[in-house]
Design a protein around this motif. Structure first.
Motif: not given
Length: 532
Positions: A209-214
């Protein structure tokens, strides 16, 4: 656009105003950019730095230069051609029986001429150290990727912009190095796989849940100085407009930005774009690229709670893969008609690229020279990749048989080695950018509200009609800037989830339009009997 600082207009300039007669002294603002559009697909392809960046190399770093020599093709083997290249470590030597050796040193040299073995599945790998000519060791596709491409992907996750140019004479192996074929796949497909592997690693275990990407993809080609969208070829077949946005850098208007959610989807989109490229057979190459092609992968990476609860940090970066069309001589390639025109445009744009490189080299020597980025669509769009906010690599592919053309390529590479970029980590600029936007919007509104009809003293040489026309144009431009500022402020207030949902909706819309276009083409083919 409205005017400030002269006549009856508000917001007078301070004592240290710009010189009288300059645009800013008269109008109270810098020269207006081309009119903004509210199209959501306006995106920067140049990777220009946002207002807030952090540099780790203020003195700059030089462009990484690599050279790769290919194997003989069937025609060269048939006529028993002799290899004119030797490689020793990072030194490339061009040899000729009647001319002195030409020696060049680069960051890396790849010997892919001989010393290889073919595996049962068709993969070409090294036969072992020193098995090539003069003790050279064969460099396969994986070796090239591990030396060049792997670092590009790693740097993108750090927040750096990256560009890889594939340069060389037509038929020298550029597209093979960039794309290859199964099982000898090139840099681009390997980078795509590596990209999603790293995302999976970052989001595994406790970091889920720490990293999110687009991610998104843009692909275009520069054909006869026209910019063509390769993800939606039917859109604007006459070419897309390119302009400079003072806030975000160079933009290609209406260029499709396709949201990407998986490795498979990325490869599928690249395959579709590749199919739309301008390819034709010439005397020198049966599958010659007739245009320069740019594949741009945009990455937004959010690290959550890095500065405390609710305090997130975003890094924005991009990876540009630039497959340059090969230089060619008309007498050698035997071009005629449309192919001759294409070849002329290719050679001219490569010459303009050379002029940009030469100007950048002279600038590093403290010479006061202007860099002619705008002389070519390609150099204008990719201006940050040469001398700007980018880590750039140029892979120069050379022929083992054409001594003169190979020496020209090696000299080109040696000159490019002297170019320095100023790469920066692209951190989230939201706070500073929003403050700038709000201040500019307030100033623009004041100038619009304070518009008067009196002719300013500093433009009293103009007729009343000319002044009214100029004032109307400037007011329209200012209104457009206000609308763009409003859009940016609204965009900044959207949550990550809202942006992700909109990206998915945009992807679904693009796919629906693509299916509709395919169905229309199929129907037209049935009606006319001509394949579309």
């Amino acid at each position: 656009m409205m005017i400030g600082g002269v006549g009856s207009f508000k917001n007078p300039r301070p004592a240290d105003r710009p010189p009288q007669g300059s645009f800013e002294s008269i109008y109270g603002t810098p020269p207006p950019p081309a009119r903004f559009s509210n199209q959501p697909s306006f995106k920067s392809i140049s990777g220009s730095p946002p207002p807030q960046t952090r540099s780790i190399s203020e003195s700059g770093e030089h462009v990484h230069i690599s050279v790769r020599v290919r194997a003989f093709n069937a025609k060269e083997k048939e006529r028993k051609a002799v290899c004119c290249i030797r490689m020793i470590g990072n030194e490339t030597i061009a040899v000729h029986p009647d001319k002195p050796d030409k020696r060049f040193t680069f960051d890396s040299c790849f010997w892919s001429h001989d010393g290889d073995v073919v595996q049962p599945d068709g993969a070409r790998i090294s036969a072992g150290p020193g098995k090539g000519m003069d003790g050279a060791t064969y460099a396969d596709q994986l070796t090239v990727y591990q030396t060049l491409g792997k670092n590009m992907v790693a740097r993108a996750f750090e927040g750096y912009n990256n560009t890889l140019f594939a340069y060389g004479q037509t038929g020298s192996g550029k597209s093979y190095s960039m794309f290859g074929y199964s099982p000898n796949v090139g840099i681009v497909p390997r980078a795509c796989e590596d990209l999603f592997r790293r995302i999976s690693e970052l989001r595994s275990g406790p970091n889920q849940a720490r990293f999110r990407f687009q991610l998104s993809l843009q692909v275009f080609e520069v054909y006869n100085e026209q910019v063509r969208d390769l993800l939606r070829r039917q859109i604007n077949p006459e070419g897309l407009e390119v302009r400079m946005n003072p806030r975000t850098g160079v933009e290609v208007l209406n260029l499709t930005e396709w949201p990407i959610t998986s490795h498979r989807q990325l490869l599928e989109r690249i395959a579709i774009a590749t199919k739309n490229r301008s390819i034709a057979a010439t005397q020198m190459n049966e599958t010659s690229s007739r245009a320069h092609t740019v594949f741009s992968i945009n990455i937004i990476q959010q690290e959550r709670d890095v500065k405390g609860p609710g305090e997130h940090m975003e890094r924005k970066s991009k990876i540009n893969f630039v497959d340059l069309a090969g230089s060619e001589r008309a007498e050698t390639s035997k071009l005629a008609g449309g192919r001759f025109k294409e070849g002329t445009a290719i050679n001219l744009s490569l010459t303009m690229l050379g002029h940009v490189i030469q100007a950048l080299v002279e600038r590093e020597q403290r010479k006061n020279v202007a860099v002619p980025y705008r002389d070519s669509k390609l150099t204008f769009i990719l201006m940050d990749s040469l001398g700007g906010n980018c880590k750039t690599t140029m892979l120069c592919n050379i022929s083992p048989v054409d001594y003169d053309e190979t020496v020209t390529t090696l000299r080109y590479a040696a000159r490019t080695l002297q170019v320095k970029n100023r790469p920066k980590i692209n951190l989230d600029p939201t706070a500073k950018l929003l403050e700038h936007i709000k201040n500019e919007s307030e100033r623009l509104e004041e100038q619009l509200d304070g518009a008067g009809d009196a002719l300013p003293d500093e433009v009293d040489h103009m007729s009343r009609e000319d002044w009214e026309a100029l004032k109307k144009q400037m007011e329209e431009d200012m209104q457009a800037r206000l609308l763009e500022n409003q859009r940016l402020l609204e965009e900044s207030n959207k949550s990550w989830e809202e942006r992700l949902r909109e990206a998915n909706e945009r992807a679904a819309q693009l796919e629906a339009e693509e299916r509709a276009a395919a169905a229309a083409a199929a129907a037209a083919s049935i009606m006319t009997g001509v394949p579309q």
